[in-house]
Scaffold this motif. Sequence first.
Motif, PDB file in Angstrom:
ATOM      1  N   ARG A  78     -33.455  -2.136  91.921  1.00  0.00           N
ATOM      2  CA  ARG A  78     -34.691  -1.110  91.277  1.00  0.00           C
ATOM      3  C   ARG A  78     -36.124  -0.495  91.627  1.00  0.00           C
ATOM      4  NH1 ARG A  78     -35.063   0.731  86.198  1.00  0.00           N
ATOM      5  NH2 ARG A  78     -33.558  -1.294  85.800  1.00  0.00           N
ATOM      6  N   VAL A  79     -36.949  -1.638  93.017  1.00  0.00           N
ATOM      7  CA  VAL A  79     -37.199  -0.476  93.876  1.00  0.00           C
ATOM      8  C   VAL A  79     -37.062   0.726  94.105  1.00  0.00           C
ATOM      9  CG1 VAL A  79     -38.031  -0.801  96.371  1.00  0.00           C
ATOM     10  CG2 VAL A  79     -38.422  -2.415  95.060  1.00  0.00           C
ATOM     11  N   SER A  80     -34.841   1.056  94.892  1.00  0.00           N
ATOM     12  CA  SER A  80     -34.947   2.100  95.259  1.00  0.00           C
ATOM     13  C   SER A  80     -35.178   3.076  93.848  1.00  0.00           C
ATOM     14  CB  SER A  80     -33.664   2.514  95.337  1.00  0.00           C
ATOM     15  OG  SER A  80     -32.765   3.415  96.083  1.00  0.00           O
ATOM     16  N   HIS A 124     -45.521  -0.983 105.179  1.00  0.00           N
ATOM     17  CA  HIS A 124     -45.703  -0.179 104.459  1.00  0.00           C
ATOM     18  C   HIS A 124     -45.529   0.532 104.057  1.00  0.00           C
ATOM     19  CE1 HIS A 124     -46.956  -0.865 110.058  1.00  0.00           C
ATOM     20  NE2 HIS A 124     -47.661   0.253 109.759  1.00  0.00           N
ATOM     21  N   ARG A 125     -45.372  -0.224 103.207  1.00  0.00           N
ATOM     22  CA  ARG A 125     -44.923   0.170 102.019  1.00  0.00           C
ATOM     23  C   ARG A 125     -46.211   0.387 100.703  1.00  0.00           C
ATOM     24  NH1 ARG A 125     -39.126  -3.285 101.378  1.00  0.00           N
ATOM     25  NH2 ARG A 125     -38.810  -2.352 103.511  1.00  0.00           N
ATOM     26  N   ARG A 126     -45.510   1.965 100.146  1.00  0.00           N
ATOM     27  CA  ARG A 126     -46.298   1.912  98.670  1.00  0.00           C
ATOM     28  C   ARG A 126     -47.674   2.544  99.470  1.00  0.00           C
ATOM     29  NH1 ARG A 126     -44.945  -0.128  94.035  1.00  0.00           N
ATOM     30  NH2 ARG A 126     -45.984   1.379  92.348  1.00  0.00           N
ATOM     31  N   ARG A 127     -47.634   3.271 100.475  1.00  0.00           N
ATOM     32  CA  ARG A 127     -48.213   4.013 101.157  1.00  0.00           C
ATOM     33  C   ARG A 127     -47.848   5.699 100.823  1.00  0.00           C
ATOM     34  NH1 ARG A 127     -50.441   0.528 106.246  1.00  0.00           N
ATOM     35  NH2 ARG A 127     -50.574  -1.362 105.268  1.00  0.00           N
ATOM     36  N   GLY A 132     -42.128   6.914 102.498  1.00  0.00           N
ATOM     37  CA  GLY A 132     -40.974   7.306 101.712  1.00  0.00           C
ATOM     38  C   GLY A 132     -40.725   8.705 101.334  1.00  0.00           C
ATOM     39  N   ARG A 133     -42.362   8.923 100.473  1.00  0.00           N
ATOM     40  CA  ARG A 133     -42.471   9.963  99.895  1.00  0.00           C
ATOM     41  C   ARG A 133     -42.397  11.244 100.992  1.00  0.00           C
ATOM     42  NH1 ARG A 133     -43.890  12.973  95.518  1.00  0.00           N
ATOM     43  NH2 ARG A 133     -44.244  10.583  94.059  1.00  0.00           N
ATOM     44  N   ALA A 134     -43.177  10.748 102.020  1.00  0.00           N
ATOM     45  CA  ALA A 134     -43.411  11.994 103.212  1.00  0.00           C
ATOM     46  C   ALA A 134     -41.692  12.142 104.126  1.00  0.00           C
ATOM     47  CB  ALA A 134     -44.004  11.815 104.365  1.00  0.00           C
ATOM     48  N   ARG A 164     -37.073   7.368  91.374  1.00  0.00           N
ATOM     49  CA  ARG A 164     -37.489   8.229  90.150  1.00  0.00           C
ATOM     50  C   ARG A 164     -38.699   9.302  89.850  1.00  0.00           C
ATOM     51  NH1 ARG A 164     -35.251   3.871  85.932  1.00  0.00           N
ATOM     52  NH2 ARG A 164     -33.904   5.476  84.581  1.00  0.00           N
ATOM     53  N   HIS A 165     -39.627   8.281  90.816  1.00  0.00           N
ATOM     54  CA  HIS A 165     -40.967   8.968  91.508  1.00  0.00           C
ATOM     55  C   HIS A 165     -40.992  10.330  92.090  1.00  0.00           C
ATOM     56  CE1 HIS A 165     -42.939   5.031  90.254  1.00  0.00           C
ATOM     57  NE2 HIS A 165     -43.503   5.777  89.323  1.00  0.00           N
ATOM     58  N   LEU A 166     -39.926  10.558  92.862  1.00  0.00           N
ATOM     59  CA  LEU A 166     -39.863  11.721  93.952  1.00  0.00           C
ATOM     60  C   LEU A 166     -39.055  12.714  92.956  1.00  0.00           C
ATOM     61  CD1 LEU A 166     -40.673   9.293  95.755  1.00  0.00           C
ATOM     62  CD2 LEU A 166     -39.233  10.535  97.740  1.00  0.00           C
ATOM     63  N   TRP A 191     -35.266  -5.035 106.674  1.00  0.00           N
ATOM     64  CA  TRP A 191     -35.435  -4.196 106.090  1.00  0.00           C
ATOM     65  C   TRP A 191     -35.285  -4.153 104.146  1.00  0.00           C
ATOM     66  CZ3 TRP A 191     -37.926   0.584 108.994  1.00  0.00           C
ATOM     67  CH2 TRP A 191     -38.866   1.006 109.760  1.00  0.00           C
ATOM     68  N   TRP A 192     -34.255  -4.034 104.508  1.00  0.00           N
ATOM     69  CA  TRP A 192     -33.556  -4.095 102.842  1.00  0.00           C
ATOM     70  C   TRP A 192     -33.580  -5.942 102.337  1.00  0.00           C
ATOM     71  CZ3 TRP A 192     -32.141   0.639 105.262  1.00  0.00           C
ATOM     72  CH2 TRP A 192     -32.219   0.948 104.557  1.00  0.00           C
ATOM     73  N   GLY A 193     -34.633  -7.107 103.042  1.00  0.00           N
ATOM     74  CA  GLY A 193     -34.271  -7.549 102.308  1.00  0.00           C
ATOM     75  C   GLY A 193     -33.223  -8.891 102.419  1.00  0.00           C
TER      76      GLY A 193
HETATM   77  C1  LIG Z   1     -37.453   2.513  98.616  1.00  0.00           C
HETATM   78  C2  LIG Z   1     -38.907   2.577  99.935  1.00  0.00           C
HETATM   79  C3  LIG Z   1     -38.029   4.049 100.367  1.00  0.00           C
HETATM   80  C4  LIG Z   1     -40.136   2.910  99.773  1.00  0.00           C
HETATM   81  O1  LIG Z   1     -40.541   3.412 100.427  1.00  0.00           O
HETATM   82  P1  LIG Z   1     -41.932   3.541 100.155  1.00  0.00           P
HETATM   83  O2  LIG Z   1     -43.128   3.856 101.464  1.00  0.00           O
HETATM   84  O3  LIG Z   1     -42.690   1.913  99.963  1.00  0.00           O
HETATM   85  O4  LIG Z   1     -42.701   4.817  99.009  1.00  0.00           O
HETATM   86  P2  LIG Z   1     -43.828   5.404  98.325  1.00  0.00           P
HETATM   87  O5  LIG Z   1     -44.980   4.986  98.688  1.00  0.00           O
HETATM   88  O6  LIG Z   1     -43.895   7.027  99.246  1.00  0.00           O
HETATM   89  O7  LIG Z   1     -43.814   5.773  97.431  1.00  0.00           O
HETATM   90  C5  LIG Z   1     -43.027   6.939  96.375  1.00  0.00           C
HETATM   91  C6  LIG Z   1     -43.100   6.557  94.863  1.00  0.00           C
HETATM   92  O8  LIG Z   1     -42.175   5.931  94.831  1.00  0.00           O
HETATM   93  C7  LIG Z   1     -42.639   4.713  94.439  1.00  0.00           C
HETATM   94  N1  LIG Z   1     -42.360   3.295  94.656  1.00  0.00           N
HETATM   95  C8  LIG Z   1     -42.346   3.062  95.805  1.00  0.00           C
HETATM   96  N2  LIG Z   1     -42.062   1.557  95.820  1.00  0.00           N
HETATM   97  C9  LIG Z   1     -41.987   1.748  94.746  1.00  0.00           C
HETATM   98  C10 LIG Z   1     -41.826  -0.173  93.876  1.00  0.00           C
HETATM   99  N3  LIG Z   1     -41.554  -0.647  95.043  1.00  0.00           N
HETATM  100  N4  LIG Z   1     -41.661   0.144  92.660  1.00  0.00           N
HETATM  101  C11 LIG Z   1     -42.019   1.633  91.773  1.00  0.00           C
HETATM  102  N5  LIG Z   1     -42.187   2.021  91.888  1.00  0.00           N
HETATM  103  C12 LIG Z   1     -42.113   2.039  94.179  1.00  0.00           C
HETATM  104  C13 LIG Z   1     -44.437   5.218  94.167  1.00  0.00           C
HETATM  105  O9  LIG Z   1     -45.165   4.658  93.603  1.00  0.00           O
HETATM  106  C14 LIG Z   1     -44.429   6.569  94.410  1.00  0.00           C
HETATM  107  O10 LIG Z   1     -44.825   6.705  93.476  1.00  0.00           O
HETATM  108  P3  LIG Z   1     -46.143   7.619  93.541  1.00  0.00           P
HETATM  109  O11 LIG Z   1     -46.615   8.832  94.469  1.00  0.00           O
HETATM  110  O12 LIG Z   1     -45.604   8.952  91.713  1.00  0.00           O
HETATM  111  O13 LIG Z   1     -46.785   7.305  93.386  1.00  0.00           O
HETATM  112  C15 LIG Z   1     -39.073   1.366 100.209  1.00  0.00           C
HETATM  113  O14 LIG Z   1     -39.552   0.685  99.055  1.00  0.00           O
HETATM  114  C16 LIG Z   1     -38.114   0.413 101.751  1.00  0.00           C
HETATM  115  O15 LIG Z   1     -37.968   1.142 102.712  1.00  0.00           O
HETATM  116  N6  LIG Z   1     -36.898  -0.102 100.749  1.00  0.00           N
HETATM  117  C17 LIG Z   1     -36.155  -1.168 101.184  1.00  0.00           C
HETATM  118  C18 LIG Z   1     -35.088   0.358 101.853  1.00  0.00           C
HETATM  119  C19 LIG Z   1     -34.205   0.914 100.604  1.00  0.00           C
HETATM  120  O16 LIG Z   1     -34.399  -0.304  99.756  1.00  0.00           O
HETATM  121  N7  LIG Z   1     -34.022   1.717 100.703  1.00  0.00           N
HETATM  122  C20 LIG Z   1     -33.993   2.798  99.320  1.00  0.00           C
HETATM  123  C21 LIG Z   1     -31.712   3.353  99.465  1.00  0.00           C
HETATM  124  S1  LIG Z   1     -31.072   3.563 100.562  1.00  0.00           S
END
Ligand SMILES: CC(C)(COP(=O)(O)OP(=O)(O)OC[C@H]1O[C@@H](n2cnc3c(N)ncnc32)[C@H](O)[C@@H]1OP(=O)(O)O)[C@@H](O)C(=O)NCCC(=O)NCCS
Length: 167
Positions: A117-119, A83-86, A89-91, A124-126, A24-26
Motif C-alpha cells: 500500500r505504501v508503494s 528518513h521517510r515522508r521527507r 523518495g520524490r527527489a 500515485r502521489h508522484l 528497508w522493505w520491512g
Molecule cells: C516508498 C518509499 C520509497 C517512499 O519514500 P519517502 O522518502 O518516504 O517518500 P516521500 O517523502 O518523497 O513521499 C513522496 C510522496 O509519497 C507520499 N507517501 C510517501 N509515503 C507514504 C505512505 N506511507 N502513505 C501514503 N503516502 C505516502 C507522500 O505523501 C508524498 O506525497 P506528497 O509529496 O504529495 O505529500 C519508502 O516508503 C520506502 O522505501 N518503502 C520501502 C521500499 C518500497 O516499498 N519501495 C517501493 C517499491 S519498489
Amino acid sequence: MSPLNFRRPTEADHPHVVDLVDEWWGGRKMRALLPRLWFRHFSGTSWIVEDDGGRLVGFLVGFISPGHPKVAYAHMIATSPNHRRRGIGRALYEQFFSDALAAGAREVHAITWPGNRVSVDFHRHLGFRLDDGPGTTPIYSVPAHPHYDGEGEDRVLLIRVLDNPHA
Ligand SMILES: CC(C)(COP(=O)(O)OP(=O)(O)OC[C@H]1O[C@@H](n2cnc3c(N)ncnc32)[C@H](O)[C@@H]1OP(=O)(O)O)[C@@H](O)C(=O)NCCC(=O)NCCS
C-alpha cells in the motif's frame, strides 16, 4: 534535516546497499532482486543519496529500456526507515525523471505488489497511474495483473508520463 548528497552509485556501494534492503522493505526478502550488476551496468541512470556524514538514506536503480527507448524503467527505490515522508523518495524519482527525459524517454514505468500500500500510494502521489487495462483485476482494491511474474506473483503496473520541458 542535514544536507543531502545525490550521486551516482558505484560497484563499491553494492555490499552496503544490498545488506540493507531486506530491512528497508520491512523484512521482505529483496536482496536477490539487487545483484551487483545494477551498480556495474546501470550506474548512469541510478542514484544514491547520503546524509552529510556519508550515511546512505536512499537509492533508486533504473534504466532506459533498450527494447522501448521511450520508456525508462525504475527497478527499485527505497529510503531509510528513519528518513521517510521527507521528500527524499520524490527527489530520487525527480533525478530519474531528468535522466529519462535527457535520454529521450517519455514515460517511466515501474511495478509493485498490490499489497504494498505504501508503494502504491507513494507512486500515485508522484503522478503515476495504475494500469487498469485488459488483463487486470482488483487485488487489495487496486487494479493488478494476476500471475504477472509467474504463479501467484501478482503485480501492479505503474506508468508516469513525463512532462516534456521542450513541448
Ligand atoms: C516508498 C518509499 C520509497 C517512499 O519514500 P519517502 O522518502 O518516504 O517518500 P516521500 O517523502 O518523497 O513521499 C513522496 C510522496 O509519497 C507520499 N507517501 C510517501 N509515503 C507514504 C505512505 N506511507 N502513505 C501514503 N503516502 C505516502 C507522500 O505523501 C508524498 O506525497 P506528497 O509529496 O504529495 O505529500 C519508502 O516508503 C520506502 O522505501 N518503502 C520501502 C521500499 C518500497 O516499498 N519501495 C517501493 C517499491 S519498489
